[in-house]
Design a protein around this motif. Sequence first.
Motif, PDB file in Angstrom:
ATOM      1  N   ILE A  65       9.368   7.362  -0.609  1.00  0.00           N
ATOM      2  CA  ILE A  65       9.573   6.916   0.766  1.00  0.00           C
ATOM      3  C   ILE A  65       9.971   8.089   1.651  1.00  0.00           C
ATOM      4  O   ILE A  65       9.445   8.259   2.763  1.00  0.00           O
ATOM      5  CB  ILE A  65      10.653   5.808   0.818  1.00  0.00           C
ATOM      6  N   ALA A  66      10.886   8.926   1.176  1.00  0.00           N
ATOM      7  CA  ALA A  66      11.343  10.079   1.961  1.00  0.00           C
ATOM      8  C   ALA A  66      10.207  11.068   2.208  1.00  0.00           C
ATOM      9  O   ALA A  66      10.063  11.603   3.317  1.00  0.00           O
ATOM     10  CB  ALA A  66      12.504  10.770   1.247  1.00  0.00           C
ATOM     11  N   GLU A  67       9.381  11.305   1.192  1.00  0.00           N
ATOM     12  CA  GLU A  67       8.265  12.238   1.337  1.00  0.00           C
ATOM     13  C   GLU A  67       7.216  11.714   2.313  1.00  0.00           C
ATOM     14  O   GLU A  67       6.509  12.491   2.955  1.00  0.00           O
ATOM     15  CB  GLU A  67       7.643  12.514  -0.032  1.00  0.00           C
ATOM     16  N   GLU A  68       7.123  10.399   2.417  1.00  0.00           N
ATOM     17  CA  GLU A  68       6.151   9.787   3.334  1.00  0.00           C
ATOM     18  C   GLU A  68       6.655   9.723   4.770  1.00  0.00           C
ATOM     19  O   GLU A  68       5.893   9.394   5.684  1.00  0.00           O
ATOM     20  CB  GLU A  68       5.809   8.370   2.849  1.00  0.00           C
TER      21      GLU A  68
ATOM     22  N   VAL B 216      14.499   1.669  10.961  1.00  0.00           N
ATOM     23  CA  VAL B 216      15.173   1.662   9.662  1.00  0.00           C
ATOM     24  C   VAL B 216      14.158   1.475   8.542  1.00  0.00           C
ATOM     25  O   VAL B 216      13.380   0.518   8.539  1.00  0.00           O
ATOM     26  CB  VAL B 216      16.242   0.543   9.594  1.00  0.00           C
ATOM     27  N   ILE B 217      14.157   2.400   7.599  1.00  0.00           N
ATOM     28  CA  ILE B 217      13.345   2.294   6.387  1.00  0.00           C
ATOM     29  C   ILE B 217      14.304   2.076   5.227  1.00  0.00           C
ATOM     30  O   ILE B 217      15.117   2.958   4.922  1.00  0.00           O
ATOM     31  CB  ILE B 217      12.511   3.579   6.138  1.00  0.00           C
TER      32      ILE B 217
ATOM     33  N   THR C  34      18.316  10.542   6.214  1.00  0.00           N
ATOM     34  CA  THR C  34      18.838   9.502   5.323  1.00  0.00           C
ATOM     35  C   THR C  34      20.265   9.174   5.738  1.00  0.00           C
ATOM     36  O   THR C  34      21.013  10.036   6.183  1.00  0.00           O
ATOM     37  CB  THR C  34      18.829   9.949   3.852  1.00  0.00           C
ATOM     38  N   MET C  35      20.635   7.899   5.597  1.00  0.00           N
ATOM     39  CA  MET C  35      22.012   7.497   5.889  1.00  0.00           C
ATOM     40  C   MET C  35      22.824   7.658   4.613  1.00  0.00           C
ATOM     41  O   MET C  35      22.770   6.838   3.716  1.00  0.00           O
ATOM     42  CB  MET C  35      22.055   6.044   6.385  1.00  0.00           C
TER      43      MET C  35
END
Length: 273
Positions: free
Chosen positions: A21-24, A87-88, A30-31
């Motif tokens: 998810i972060a790479e996309e 928000v993801i 990030t929280m």
Amino acid sequence: MKVKLATHYGFCFGVKRAIKIAEEHKNSATMGPLIHNQKEIDRLKKDFNVDLYSTIEEAQKQDTVIIRTHGIPKNDLKKLKENNTKVINATCPFVTTPQQIVKNMSKDKYSIVIFGDDDHPEVKGVKSYGDDVHVVPSPDELDNLIFKYDKIATVAQTTKQKEKYLDIINHLILRYKEVRVFNTICDATFENQAATRELSGTVDIMIVIGGKNSSNTKQLFNISEENCVSHLIEDESELDDSWFINKTVCGVTAGASTPDWIIQKVIEKIEKL
């Protein structure tokens, strides 16, 4: 030096999902730390410009904010959404399960017992979904609790040992008429712990790789230490040649937030000794 790798180790499903998810989502934040591994967090910052926010106030309107694998408290999530932040949610599904259990059991007037560490981010998030919630690290804490309701529901931090969770449960069911038990310990955690227990009984020394602030890595180290000389490291730079004097077989395992590239560097350095 001969190296044996545990049959189960390293990245779990939830961590793999969060990293993907972060790479996309380049140029996001990030929280809280996405996972408990600083080296991987540094890689995401360098290669994908994924920043790190420590407080809700840092998030601005139109920011893309990724919720950490451990989750965040309910009110913090609400504030982010109210602020028009994109928000993801990368909270591990194995963590959202106890969140929902605590929410539903609290609605049904159950007092909640969480087996876990009160200062752990996962536990803080789960706790926020309940009414009468008590966090206990061991059965010794249970006798001092005063419950609001006469019905008890229990969940566990996903990285805890099942054997110790059973001690909590056995204590409660002998003292209260209704106890609802939910097994929220992650299967990957259990498999990693079992593999570490088995391997550490067959080698001269164990190297456990992972973040020093990682609960599941600490659990692996504690299990390993019961069977042989063990060392907890974050990467290959912490290896000490003196550890391996008169040792012939080294076991290696890694916490659920430890990437393969770090594990491989550690193995390569040990094999050269």
